[in-house]
Design a protein around this motif. Sequence first.
Motif, PDB file in Angstrom:
ATOM      1  N   ALA A 193       0.816  -1.312  -0.125  1.00 30.38           N
ATOM      2  CA  ALA A 193      -0.081  -0.008  -0.057  1.00 30.38           C
ATOM      3  C   ALA A 193       0.872   1.236   0.014  1.00 30.38           C
ATOM      4  CB  ALA A 193      -1.099  -0.038   1.312  1.00 30.38           C
ATOM      5  N   ARG A 211      -3.967   5.574  -5.099  1.00 32.24           N
ATOM      6  CA  ARG A 211      -5.339   6.478  -5.606  1.00 32.24           C
ATOM      7  C   ARG A 211      -4.875   7.164  -6.755  1.00 32.24           C
ATOM      8  NH1 ARG A 211      -9.585   6.892  -2.119  1.00 32.24           N
ATOM      9  NH2 ARG A 211      -9.403   6.098  -0.236  1.00 32.24           N
ATOM     10  N   THR A 245      -7.366   2.160  -4.710  1.00 33.54           N
ATOM     11  CA  THR A 245      -8.035   1.753  -3.349  1.00 33.54           C
ATOM     12  C   THR A 245      -9.344   2.718  -3.122  1.00 33.54           C
ATOM     13  OG1 THR A 245      -6.535   3.411  -2.240  1.00 33.54           O
ATOM     14  CG2 THR A 245      -6.056   1.130  -2.106  1.00 33.54           C
ATOM     15  N   GLU A 247       2.468  -1.972   4.359  1.00 33.51           N
ATOM     16  CA  GLU A 247       1.691  -0.783   4.604  1.00 33.51           C
ATOM     17  C   GLU A 247       2.782   0.610   4.666  1.00 33.51           C
ATOM     18  OE1 GLU A 247      -0.302   2.534   5.297  1.00 33.51           O
ATOM     19  OE2 GLU A 247       1.052   2.136   6.749  1.00 33.51           O
ATOM     20  N   SER A 278      -1.611   4.735   7.363  1.00 29.43           N
ATOM     21  CA  SER A 278      -3.126   4.837   7.604  1.00 29.43           C
ATOM     22  C   SER A 278      -3.201   3.456   8.524  1.00 29.43           C
ATOM     23  CB  SER A 278      -3.847   4.772   6.348  1.00 29.43           C
ATOM     24  OG  SER A 278      -5.343   4.570   6.509  1.00 29.43           O
ATOM     25  N   LEU A 304      -6.492   1.920   6.667  1.00 24.22           N
ATOM     26  CA  LEU A 304      -6.238   1.202   5.602  1.00 24.22           C
ATOM     27  C   LEU A 304      -5.440  -0.197   5.988  1.00 24.22           C
ATOM     28  CD1 LEU A 304      -5.881   0.833   2.600  1.00 24.22           C
ATOM     29  CD2 LEU A 304      -3.705   1.626   2.780  1.00 24.22           C
ATOM     30  N   THR A 313      -8.262  -2.708   7.082  1.00 23.55           N
ATOM     31  CA  THR A 313      -9.070  -3.086   5.770  1.00 23.55           C
ATOM     32  C   THR A 313      -8.145  -4.325   5.138  1.00 23.55           C
ATOM     33  OG1 THR A 313     -10.252  -1.249   5.399  1.00 23.55           O
ATOM     34  CG2 THR A 313     -10.226  -2.710   3.719  1.00 23.55           C
TER      35      THR A 313
END
Length: 344
Positions: free
Chosen positions: A174, A200, A219, A241, A245, A248, A251
């Motif tokens: 991510a 994003r 995302t 990660e 976040s 995030l 999730t």
Amino acid sequence: MKGLIVTAQHQLELVTLSDPRPGPFEALVRIHACGICATTDRELIRGTQPYNKAYPCLLGHEGVGQVVEVGARVQSFRVGDWVTRPAGIHPGETRDGLASAWGGFAELGLVRDRLAMSAAGDHSADQDYVAQRQNRIAAEGLDVASMVLAISLAETASWAWQLPPLGGAAVCVAGTGIAGLSIALWAKLAGARSVIVLGRRAERLHVARQVAADYALDTSDPDWVTQVRDLTGGGAGLFCEAVGSTALLRTALTALRPGGVAAIYGVPAHGDQPFDSACLTEGRTVITPEARDHLAYAGVCDLIRRGVVPVRALMTHRWPLQDFARAFAEVAGGGVVKGRLELV
């Protein structure tokens, strides 16, 4: 000398301050360039960086430069050497009414020869975080852009060394900043079967595909977790990660296969809710490796020389020091993967 400071009002200002003078175990460095850190520098400017509360302060911690003078007892550095992370004001010290936020956005800085200090019986620098990261660069085959970029890449490389074995694994990353992109590259080089990058920005997801990603997912699509599961045949074995976040992360745990590992590189944003370990089920675990960039810097430089690292895709911008306002505005706008201010 000129130096870029964060004022007590959390504004950037280019000022003139006195030149640093090297002590017996220090070398004076002409700083050629310093990378802009989109996380730490931004937090220092905003006043939200938890480890630095002293203002005004001299900014910049990703500098490289050449030694121009050495103290009488220096052994590790010679005039003409390229070195990492010179400090315009050594952290913990003050000069001209300024505190230190390392101070790499200055025309001159100091590096400390901790090995010579130790050999002389002074062990105060043995565990000095700053001095550990001030080392000679084997500069042959490297340009300034590569030397600066290698600082960021060495941080993520040293972090990635501590991940579980990645040979044949499905890895999900991510983040499409320099951290996420480089972690994806290290995963691919470590033998990951597939690398999925989450982000994003369409343009950054395109860069991710260029650098290392087999798949790049947006995302903002509510079905991204399902897509990860489908692409990996039931869930990723490792989730990295690199955004900061915790929402995030919570999730993403559902995109991990049972027994999978989530590794945290990103620092949670100020005010973000802490991660709740109750989210861990079916043998999933979370680890937080520590970045030790000084241990990986030389190895990253070697990979750059060999053409393994796509430097131009990652070090995308450069500005002269006097254009600092435009530089930081462009970084904040999200269009910069990695950029540097040039002082020479």
